[in-house]
Write a protein that holds these residues in place. Sequence first.
Motif, PDB file in Angstrom:
ATOM      1  N   GLY A 121      47.835  40.896 -22.445  1.00  0.00           N
ATOM      2  CA  GLY A 121      47.701  41.807 -21.312  1.00  0.00           C
ATOM      3  C   GLY A 121      46.500  42.718 -21.398  1.00  0.00           C
ATOM      4  N   LEU A 122      45.388  42.194 -21.886  1.00  0.00           N
ATOM      5  CA  LEU A 122      44.178  43.006 -22.026  1.00  0.00           C
ATOM      6  C   LEU A 122      43.313  42.900 -20.767  1.00  0.00           C
ATOM      7  N   SER A 123      42.876  44.030 -20.283  1.00  0.00           N
ATOM      8  CA  SER A 123      41.952  44.031 -19.148  1.00  0.00           C
ATOM      9  C   SER A 123      40.556  43.710 -19.655  1.00  0.00           C
ATOM     10  N   LYS A 124      39.660  43.425 -18.733  1.00  0.00           N
ATOM     11  CA  LYS A 124      38.278  43.122 -19.088  1.00  0.00           C
ATOM     12  C   LYS A 124      37.654  44.270 -19.880  1.00  0.00           C
ATOM     13  N   GLU A 125      37.985  45.489 -19.504  1.00  0.00           N
ATOM     14  CA  GLU A 125      37.426  46.663 -20.165  1.00  0.00           C
ATOM     15  C   GLU A 125      37.947  46.831 -21.591  1.00  0.00           C
ATOM     16  N   LYS A 126      39.187  46.346 -21.835  1.00  0.00           N
ATOM     17  CA  LYS A 126      39.806  46.556 -23.141  1.00  0.00           C
ATOM     18  C   LYS A 126      39.472  45.460 -24.157  1.00  0.00           C
ATOM     19  N   LEU A 127      38.872  44.356 -23.712  1.00  0.00           N
ATOM     20  CA  LEU A 127      38.573  43.262 -24.634  1.00  0.00           C
ATOM     21  C   LEU A 127      37.573  43.686 -25.705  1.00  0.00           C
ATOM     22  N   LYS A 128      36.553  44.438 -25.295  1.00  0.00           N
ATOM     23  CA  LYS A 128      35.545  44.895 -26.252  1.00  0.00           C
ATOM     24  C   LYS A 128      36.181  45.762 -27.336  1.00  0.00           C
ATOM     25  N   LYS A 129      37.050  46.686 -26.920  1.00  0.00           N
ATOM     26  CA  LYS A 129      37.732  47.560 -27.862  1.00  0.00           C
ATOM     27  C   LYS A 129      38.656  46.767 -28.778  1.00  0.00           C
ATOM     28  N   PHE A 130      39.316  45.756 -28.227  1.00  0.00           N
ATOM     29  CA  PHE A 130      40.214  44.916 -29.023  1.00  0.00           C
ATOM     30  C   PHE A 130      39.427  44.214 -30.130  1.00  0.00           C
ATOM     31  N   ALA A 131      38.273  43.649 -29.776  1.00  0.00           N
ATOM     32  CA  ALA A 131      37.448  42.953 -30.766  1.00  0.00           C
ATOM     33  C   ALA A 131      36.964  43.925 -31.841  1.00  0.00           C
ATOM     34  N   GLU A 132      36.566  45.120 -31.440  1.00  0.00           N
ATOM     35  CA  GLU A 132      36.108  46.128 -32.402  1.00  0.00           C
ATOM     36  C   GLU A 132      37.224  46.515 -33.363  1.00  0.00           C
ATOM     37  N   THR A 133      38.420  46.717 -32.817  1.00  0.00           N
ATOM     38  CA  THR A 133      39.569  47.089 -33.645  1.00  0.00           C
ATOM     39  C   THR A 133      39.922  45.964 -34.605  1.00  0.00           C
ATOM     40  N   PHE A 134      39.891  44.737 -34.129  1.00  0.00           N
ATOM     41  CA  PHE A 134      40.181  43.564 -34.971  1.00  0.00           C
ATOM     42  C   PHE A 134      39.254  43.557 -36.181  1.00  0.00           C
ATOM     43  N   ARG A 135      37.957  43.709 -35.942  1.00  0.00           N
ATOM     44  CA  ARG A 135      36.982  43.671 -37.042  1.00  0.00           C
ATOM     45  C   ARG A 135      37.198  44.828 -38.017  1.00  0.00           C
ATOM     46  N   LYS A 136      37.482  46.004 -37.466  1.00  0.00           N
ATOM     47  CA  LYS A 136      37.686  47.180 -38.317  1.00  0.00           C
ATOM     48  C   LYS A 136      38.922  47.041 -39.187  1.00  0.00           C
TER      49      LYS A 136
END
Length: 348
Positions: free
Chosen positions: A109-124
Amino acid sequence: MKRIILHYDMDSFFASIEIRDNPKLKNKPVVVGQSIVTTASYEARKFGIHSAMSVFEAKKLCPHLIVVPTDKEKYHRVSNFIHSLVFKITKKIEFISLDEGYIDISDIGLSKEKLKKFAETFRKRINYHTKLTCSIGIGFNKLSAKIASDINKPNGQFIFYNEEEFIDFIKEKELKIIPGIGKKYRELLKKKNIHFVKDAFPYSLKELTSAYGKSRGELLYLSIRGIDYSEVDYKQEIFSIGNENTYRYPIVSEPNIKKEIMDIFAYSYKRLVRKELMAKTVHIKIKFVNNKTLTRSKTLFSPSDNEEKLYENIESLIDSLTLKTPVKLLGVSFSNLIKKSVRQLSFF
């Protein structure tokens, strides 16, 4: 629901683990392997060193190269720990090697805007728990996610939101950007002045399959258009099929070794076809008279039962080795197998 696929790829995995565990290796050219380079640090890659190169050749390129022996048990432990972290997100995961995998995040349920943040959090989070870095690609299918994860390596991310963005990005790139378009295939394409992705667009599916065969022609035609319906195969059974030969009299010459490999491959391939299976990973095994054993494997972008394509990958594994010691055992096998009928249904 529109698909959203994430591909994660650990950066220089084996070398990064060794550098993490021995800080004195930081910022130095490091390779992991004995006679063959399995992984090179990014500092080593600046000298032109890459996986499957002999350590001897690597040292010629970089005389002050640091060579660390392989510790498979340690790498498996780290890989399993990473898998356990990823499973906390979803069970829809296809691990394709120790250091990379696909994750279907469509239903998160990720919006287009939240995908970037999701990827950043995953890497961190990966870095926090393992002190290692990874690169992330997110796309509308596995193909686009895989290509995206290579764009900002190491420790970076990239997102393709749709087919138009994907095509616009790759059209000016060389064909090697497409997974599965290997060196030999590119040499054939160059004969028709097809050097870049954009050069292949004028050709129809019929023209490409007529010129290069059904498997290769379809791969090129579909991939440059961002078309890939393959699922994240999280229910995939893990088993293998193959054969080994032990020789009473050791095989000495490289041509004879290649001939025996070809024969074993042919027999194993017949078993694969008879069972109506497709393979994603090919393996070779070589045991020398001094009892040293070498195993090498290569994972394809997608499962295949194309004889030429599978053998081409076996051949590339053999060509990466220096075979000067007599051999007493040879083996060829296929793994990451799925039923052909299942693959066809999911793809089309």
